[in-house]
Design an enzyme around this catalytic site. Structure first.
Site, short mmCIF file in Angstrom:
data_model
loop_
_atom_site.label_atom_id
_atom_site.label_comp_id
_atom_site.label_asym_id
_atom_site.label_seq_id
_atom_site.Cartn_x
_atom_site.Cartn_y
_atom_site.Cartn_z
CG ASN A 175 -50.20 -52.29 -23.74
OD1 ASN A 175 -50.59 -53.16 -24.52
ND2 ASN A 175 -51.01 -51.37 -23.25
CD GLU A 176 -53.40 -50.44 -26.74
OE1 GLU A 176 -53.91 -49.50 -26.11
OE2 GLU A 176 -54.07 -51.30 -27.32
CD GLU A 295 -54.39 -55.28 -25.57
OE1 GLU A 295 -55.42 -54.59 -25.70
OE2 GLU A 295 -53.42 -54.95 -24.86
O1 AHR Z 1 -58.21 -54.62 -23.30
C1 AHR Z 1 -58.50 -53.35 -22.79
C2 AHR Z 1 -57.47 -52.31 -23.20
O2 AHR Z 1 -57.47 -52.16 -24.59
C3 AHR Z 1 -56.03 -52.64 -22.90
O3 AHR Z 1 -55.68 -52.31 -21.60
C4 AHR Z 1 -55.28 -51.77 -23.85
O4 AHR Z 1 -54.02 -52.32 -24.19
C5 AHR Z 1 -56.23 -51.66 -25.03
O5 AHR Z 1 -56.38 -50.35 -25.44
#
Ligand code: AHR
Length: 511
Positions: A175-176, A295
């Site tokens: 993730n990210e 997201e």
């Molecule tokens: O949704 C909050 C945060 O935003 C998540 O944990 C991350 O993936 C994003 O930066």
């Protein structure tokens, strides 16, 4: 009057139901007091999961739910969340340095999959490649997906309550990874992806891997990653994109200028879709990989949600942190957030050929949520109603819409007056219109080309007396969906700052 034409013979692509997906992270009040209340709770629950929320999620046909993060995933060890709950360890949660809350691991893989199954959704797990080895992720896949009795981990799963495999199809490879997920360069991540992907795919043939993608308007990331992934390996099934459209003013008391600015920021997601898709096509991966916008949503300053009053009704959000007064990142959602959601989902429909899945962030008590919950209270936000209104597009064939959507100009930017998308499913045309004007109603003349409509239309309308309107624990139904049947002659009126979905049965459906 805005004249629009829906082209029955100009099909974009099937709208993957997964485009209407959700995101749940172990952060703030998303799980604890949101989704999870515990088996002994007086709050109605199924095996500890909040019943009211599950029922409402089912009602909108939630197709897929992403878990366990987000940033929480970067330090999550799945083994902490299996076995008897009383034996599970308490750990430092990724977000502990923000709100002082520790992770009790009451919710783990079994509880999450149970939640998905009860809601009727597919689980989508974001694997931790930042601090777990490829072998540990291989084991997680083995634990989830190996047939009953086949492996030691399948037998452990059985001892923990599920002989049948979970059959988790969607797996995020990190993730990210440009940020909390390893702080990597695109090239470094691409090599990591190759290393993890070969082991993950080898562990189970029936999984799809989502490559960790760009943030917002980072136009380089996808290029840096994809040029290192060998297209012929075909290990990537989806390229993720995170797009938070930030905030414009106070979430509850924004000005007219801030209304339009927020919408402009949200609509810019279409540039991010085009750019990232351009790299997928440019590297020849479009036949097997599409975008996964896992997201997206508004990110307002925290403090407008109901949990700021938690202590007044006897719940301490973080006993270790006296400064913590409510759920991290929790925010109220007004009609403005609802219109952002409708315009974003319209864009997704109109780009259906490029998008495999998406997940609005996050489901409850957080950013751009569909629900707010605490103790025995549960309310839906305008965004929930948008998902309810637009659920009919899931699985439909997206149709091209042309015509005049107008333009509202502000000093440095402009937004269209109308956002629109259309699709056909099972002989019924669904058209969603969102009026982005905060002052003027929009009259729309809808021509259906190559489609013969019945005389009646079913209209689902989300409107309110004020663009700042929102639902609260005291007024839970201030903003809700209305349903009516009208005789359909092609003309529709969308009130200012409102959205509607018109459903029209077709006499000679071509699709
Ligand atoms: O949704 C909050 C945060 O935003 C998540 O944990 C991350 O993936 C994003 O930066």
């Amino acid at each position: 009057m805005f004249r629009l034409t829906v082209h029955g013979d100009d099909r974009i692509a099937r709208i993957e139901p997964g485009i209407y997906g959700h995101f749940t992270e172990h952060i703030g009040g998303v799980f604890y007091d949101g989704i999870w209340v515990g088996e002994d709770s007086p709050v109605p629950n199924i095996r500890g999961l909040r019943l009211g929320l599950i029922e409402k999620l089912k009602a909108i046909g939630a197709p897929v739910i992403r878990w366990p993060g987000g940033c929480f995933a970067e330090t999550y060890d799945w083994r902490d969340g299996i076995g008897p709950r009383e034996d599970r360890p308490t750990r430092i949660n990724w977000w502990q340095s923000y709100d002082g809350r520790y992770e009790p691991n009451s919710v783990g893989t079994h509880e999450f999959v149970d939640f998905c199954r009860l809601a009727g959704a597919e689980p989508y797990i974001a694997a931790n490649i930042t601090s777990l080895t490829p072998l540990a992720i291989r084991d997680w896949i083995d634990y989830c997906n190996s047939p009953a009795g086949s492996t030691t981990l399948a037998r452990e799963r059985e001892r923990n309550g599920s002989a049948e495999p979970f059959n988790v199809r969607y797996w995020g490879v990190g993730n990210e990874t440009w940020g909390g997920g390893g702080n990597m360069t695109g090239e470094t991540y691409a090599h990591e992806f190759r290393r993890y992907a070969v082991i993950m795919k080898n562990a189970c043939r029936d999984i799809e891997l989502i490559c960790s993608g760009a943030n917002h308007s980072d136009w380089h990331w996808a290029n840096d990653v994809l040029r290192v992934l060998e297209p012929s390996l075909k290990k990537m099934d989806g390229l993720s994109l995170h797009f938070y459209c930030g905030s414009a003013g106070n979430p509850l008391s924004f000005t007219e200028e801030e209304w339009y600015r927020q919408l402009r920021q949200a609509l810019d997601i279409s540039r991010a879709i085009d750019r990232n898709w351009g790299f997928v096509v440019g590297y020849g991966m479009e036949k097997y990989a599409r975008l996964v916008i896992d997201e997206w949503g508004c990110w307002h300053p925290a403090g407008s949600g109901p949990s700021v009053h938690m202590k007044e009704y006897g719940i301490d959000p973080a006993p270790n942190n006296p400064d913590c007064v409510g759920n991290l990142f929790e925010q109220q959602s007004t009609m403005r957030d609802g219109i952002v959601a409708a315009a974003t989902l319209n864009l997704f429909n109109n780009n259906a050929e490029k998008i495999r899945m998406a997940a609005v962030a996050q489901l409850v008590n957080n950013l751009h949520s569909l629900f707010l919950a605490g103790g025995d209270r549960l309310i839906t936000t305008p965004t929930y109603h948008v998902f309810d209104m637009m659920k009919y597009h899931m699985g439909g064939e997206a149709l091209r819409v042309s015509g005049d959507t107008g333009e509202i100009r502000r000093e440095k930017y402009s937004v269209p007056n109308l956002s629109v998308s259309a699709s056909v499913r099972e002989g019924v045309l669904s058209v969603t219109l969102a009026n982005l004007s905060v002052t003027e109603a929009a009259g729309v003349s809808l021509e259906l080309s190559g489609l013969i409509p019945e005389r009646e239309a079913e209209i689902f309308m989300l409107t309110a007396g004020d663009p700042h309107a929102c639902n609260t624990y005291d007024e839970p139904e201030k903003v809700c969906l209305s349903r009516s049947t009208v005789s359909f002659d092609g003309s529709l009126t969308v009130p200012a700052f409102s959205a509607l979905t018109a459903r029209i049965r077709l006499r000679t459906p071509k699709i």
